[in-house]
Scaffold this motif. Structure first.
Motif, PDB file in Angstrom:
ATOM      1  N   ALA A 128       4.687  68.561  22.897  1.00  0.00           N
ATOM      2  CA  ALA A 128       5.694  67.404  22.408  1.00  0.00           C
ATOM      3  C   ALA A 128       6.112  67.577  21.003  1.00  0.00           C
ATOM      4  O   ALA A 128       5.468  68.053  20.235  1.00  0.00           O
ATOM      5  N   ILE A 129       7.483  67.417  20.844  1.00  0.00           N
ATOM      6  CA  ILE A 129       7.980  67.829  19.568  1.00  0.00           C
ATOM      7  C   ILE A 129       8.939  66.520  19.159  1.00  0.00           C
ATOM      8  O   ILE A 129       9.803  66.085  19.888  1.00  0.00           O
ATOM      9  N   GLN A 130       8.607  66.082  17.886  1.00  0.00           N
ATOM     10  CA  GLN A 130       9.462  64.972  17.335  1.00  0.00           C
ATOM     11  C   GLN A 130      10.718  65.468  16.717  1.00  0.00           C
ATOM     12  O   GLN A 130      10.819  66.740  16.118  1.00  0.00           O
ATOM     13  N   ALA A 131      11.742  64.948  17.237  1.00  0.00           N
ATOM     14  CA  ALA A 131      13.105  65.418  16.664  1.00  0.00           C
ATOM     15  C   ALA A 131      14.286  64.431  16.667  1.00  0.00           C
ATOM     16  O   ALA A 131      14.224  63.719  18.056  1.00  0.00           O
ATOM     17  N   ASP A 132      15.085  63.698  16.144  1.00  0.00           N
ATOM     18  CA  ASP A 132      16.123  63.095  16.127  1.00  0.00           C
ATOM     19  C   ASP A 132      17.452  64.179  16.720  1.00  0.00           C
ATOM     20  O   ASP A 132      17.652  64.767  15.887  1.00  0.00           O
ATOM     21  N   VAL A 133      17.674  63.757  17.832  1.00  0.00           N
ATOM     22  CA  VAL A 133      18.741  64.635  18.237  1.00  0.00           C
ATOM     23  C   VAL A 133      20.034  64.661  17.621  1.00  0.00           C
ATOM     24  O   VAL A 133      20.782  65.645  17.586  1.00  0.00           O
ATOM     25  N   SER A 134      20.370  63.685  16.696  1.00  0.00           N
ATOM     26  CA  SER A 134      21.477  63.494  16.009  1.00  0.00           C
ATOM     27  C   SER A 134      21.551  64.339  14.858  1.00  0.00           C
ATOM     28  O   SER A 134      22.540  64.708  13.980  1.00  0.00           O
ATOM     29  N   ASN A 135      20.410  64.907  14.473  1.00  0.00           N
ATOM     30  CA  ASN A 135      19.955  65.577  13.352  1.00  0.00           C
ATOM     31  C   ASN A 135      20.018  67.059  13.447  1.00  0.00           C
ATOM     32  O   ASN A 135      18.908  67.423  14.231  1.00  0.00           O
ATOM     33  N   ARG A 136      21.085  67.829  13.249  1.00  0.00           N
ATOM     34  CA  ARG A 136      21.002  69.220  13.646  1.00  0.00           C
ATOM     35  C   ARG A 136      19.840  70.236  13.132  1.00  0.00           C
ATOM     36  O   ARG A 136      19.403  70.829  13.832  1.00  0.00           O
ATOM     37  N   LYS A 137      19.437  69.824  12.065  1.00  0.00           N
ATOM     38  CA  LYS A 137      18.427  70.595  11.442  1.00  0.00           C
ATOM     39  C   LYS A 137      17.027  70.344  12.339  1.00  0.00           C
ATOM     40  O   LYS A 137      16.504  71.395  12.695  1.00  0.00           O
ATOM     41  N   GLN A 138      17.054  69.081  12.632  1.00  0.00           N
ATOM     42  CA  GLN A 138      15.738  68.676  13.435  1.00  0.00           C
ATOM     43  C   GLN A 138      15.794  69.370  14.753  1.00  0.00           C
ATOM     44  O   GLN A 138      14.847  69.823  15.370  1.00  0.00           O
ATOM     45  N   VAL A 139      16.883  69.553  15.560  1.00  0.00           N
ATOM     46  CA  VAL A 139      17.210  69.916  16.835  1.00  0.00           C
ATOM     47  C   VAL A 139      16.916  71.555  16.680  1.00  0.00           C
ATOM     48  O   VAL A 139      16.307  71.919  17.647  1.00  0.00           O
ATOM     49  N   GLU A 140      17.399  72.160  15.622  1.00  0.00           N
ATOM     50  CA  GLU A 140      17.133  73.632  15.384  1.00  0.00           C
ATOM     51  C   GLU A 140      15.654  74.020  15.422  1.00  0.00           C
ATOM     52  O   GLU A 140      15.307  74.905  15.910  1.00  0.00           O
ATOM     53  N   GLU A 141      14.799  73.165  14.613  1.00  0.00           N
ATOM     54  CA  GLU A 141      13.373  73.191  14.561  1.00  0.00           C
ATOM     55  C   GLU A 141      12.726  73.172  15.618  1.00  0.00           C
ATOM     56  O   GLU A 141      11.805  73.636  16.245  1.00  0.00           O
ATOM     57  N   MET A 142      13.370  72.136  16.606  1.00  0.00           N
ATOM     58  CA  MET A 142      12.746  71.664  17.809  1.00  0.00           C
ATOM     59  C   MET A 142      12.882  72.984  18.556  1.00  0.00           C
ATOM     60  O   MET A 142      11.980  73.296  19.410  1.00  0.00           O
ATOM     61  N   CYS A 143      14.042  73.528  18.735  1.00  0.00           N
ATOM     62  CA  CYS A 143      14.266  74.547  19.666  1.00  0.00           C
ATOM     63  C   CYS A 143      13.368  75.806  19.226  1.00  0.00           C
ATOM     64  O   CYS A 143      12.880  76.510  20.005  1.00  0.00           O
ATOM     65  N   GLU A 144      13.232  76.054  18.072  1.00  0.00           N
ATOM     66  CA  GLU A 144      12.669  77.346  17.415  1.00  0.00           C
ATOM     67  C   GLU A 144      11.496  77.003  17.911  1.00  0.00           C
ATOM     68  O   GLU A 144      10.356  77.963  18.231  1.00  0.00           O
ATOM     69  N   LYS A 145      10.456  75.651  17.819  1.00  0.00           N
ATOM     70  CA  LYS A 145       8.979  75.786  18.307  1.00  0.00           C
ATOM     71  C   LYS A 145       9.062  75.831  19.735  1.00  0.00           C
ATOM     72  O   LYS A 145       7.947  76.441  20.086  1.00  0.00           O
TER      73      LYS A 145
END
Length: 245
Positions: free
Chosen positions: A56-73
């Protein structure tokens, strides 16, 4: 090697049911959530206890940096993403003349920009491997529009056009892009609707039903299978006949 699915907004509703369906079918599951941490980790516990591999990964999909971090994880854990389900979305009922600029921007940020961010983050690997499935969650209101939901309908219409165009662009890379446009589904989005209104919806639906999240999840999963390898750029409308186009 097991395939991996990333499902945005999967702590509840259609996303939660979809996570359970893919886990049941043997996929590694990346659960994405924004605010509903308790529900996301409850789902994670359910999947792990059933023998599935999941995170499970927290990320606001509207935030590009958070999405990139989610994909990396996700890549660190499972190596790749075979299927992306862009399910995260928000809805709102407001008379058009009362919609604020903030409401307009936020609904597009989540429903459209979130999809854009997630697609751009997973596509480099998909393209290099010439394999992948992207399934975007639209709505019947993206097909026909809804009174007092102009902003929501506009985002879902954008998802439909995005899906068709991206499918053409990614076809040579063997990446299939489709959208699901459900009708009424028994989730939190209609949780406050009275039984009287629900009965009206049923009466106006040829199959006389309100869909269950699990039924929409089944359709999403079907689009990830080999049996649908020739289907791309399509808008699948599991609405019980509420909208026929």
């Amino acid at each position: 090697m097991k395939k991996t699915v990333l499902i945005t907004g999967s702590s509840r509703g259609i996303g939660r049911a979809t996570a359970k369906k893919f886990a049941k079918e043997g996929y590694n599951v990346i659960i994405n959530y924004y605010k509903n941490k308790d529900k996301a980790f409850s789902l994670l516990e359910d999947l792990l206890s059933s023998g599935a591999n999941a995170i499970a990964i927290q990320a606001d999909v509207s935030n590009r940096k958070q999405v990139e971090e989610m994909c990396e994880k996700g890549y660190e854990k499972f190596g790749k993403v075979d299927v992306l389900v862009n399910n995260a979305g928000i809805a709102d009922m407001t008379l058009f003349t009362d919609i604020t600029e903030e409401q307009w921007r936020r609904i597009f940020d989540v429903n459209v920009n979130g999809m854009f961010n997630c697609c751009q983050c997973v596509l480099p690997k998909m393209i290099s491997e010439k394999s992948g499935r992207i399934i975007n969650i639209a709505s019947i209101w993206g097909l026909v529009g809804a009174s007092c939901e102009v902003h929501y309908s506009a985002t879902k219409g954008a998802i439909i056009s995005f899906t068709k165009a991206l499918a053409k662009e990614l076809g040579p890379s063997n990446i299939l892009v489709n959208a699901i446009a459900p009708g009424a589904v028994d989730t939190d989005m209609i949780g406050g609707v009275s039984e009287e209104i629900r009965e009206i919806i049923r009466d106006e639906t040829p199959l006389e039903v309100i869909a269950k999240p699990e039924e929409i999840a089944d359709v999403i999963y079907i689009l990830s299978t080999e049996e649908t390898k020739l289907i791309t750029g399509q808008i699948i409308n599991p609405s019980g006949g509420f909208v026929i186009v």
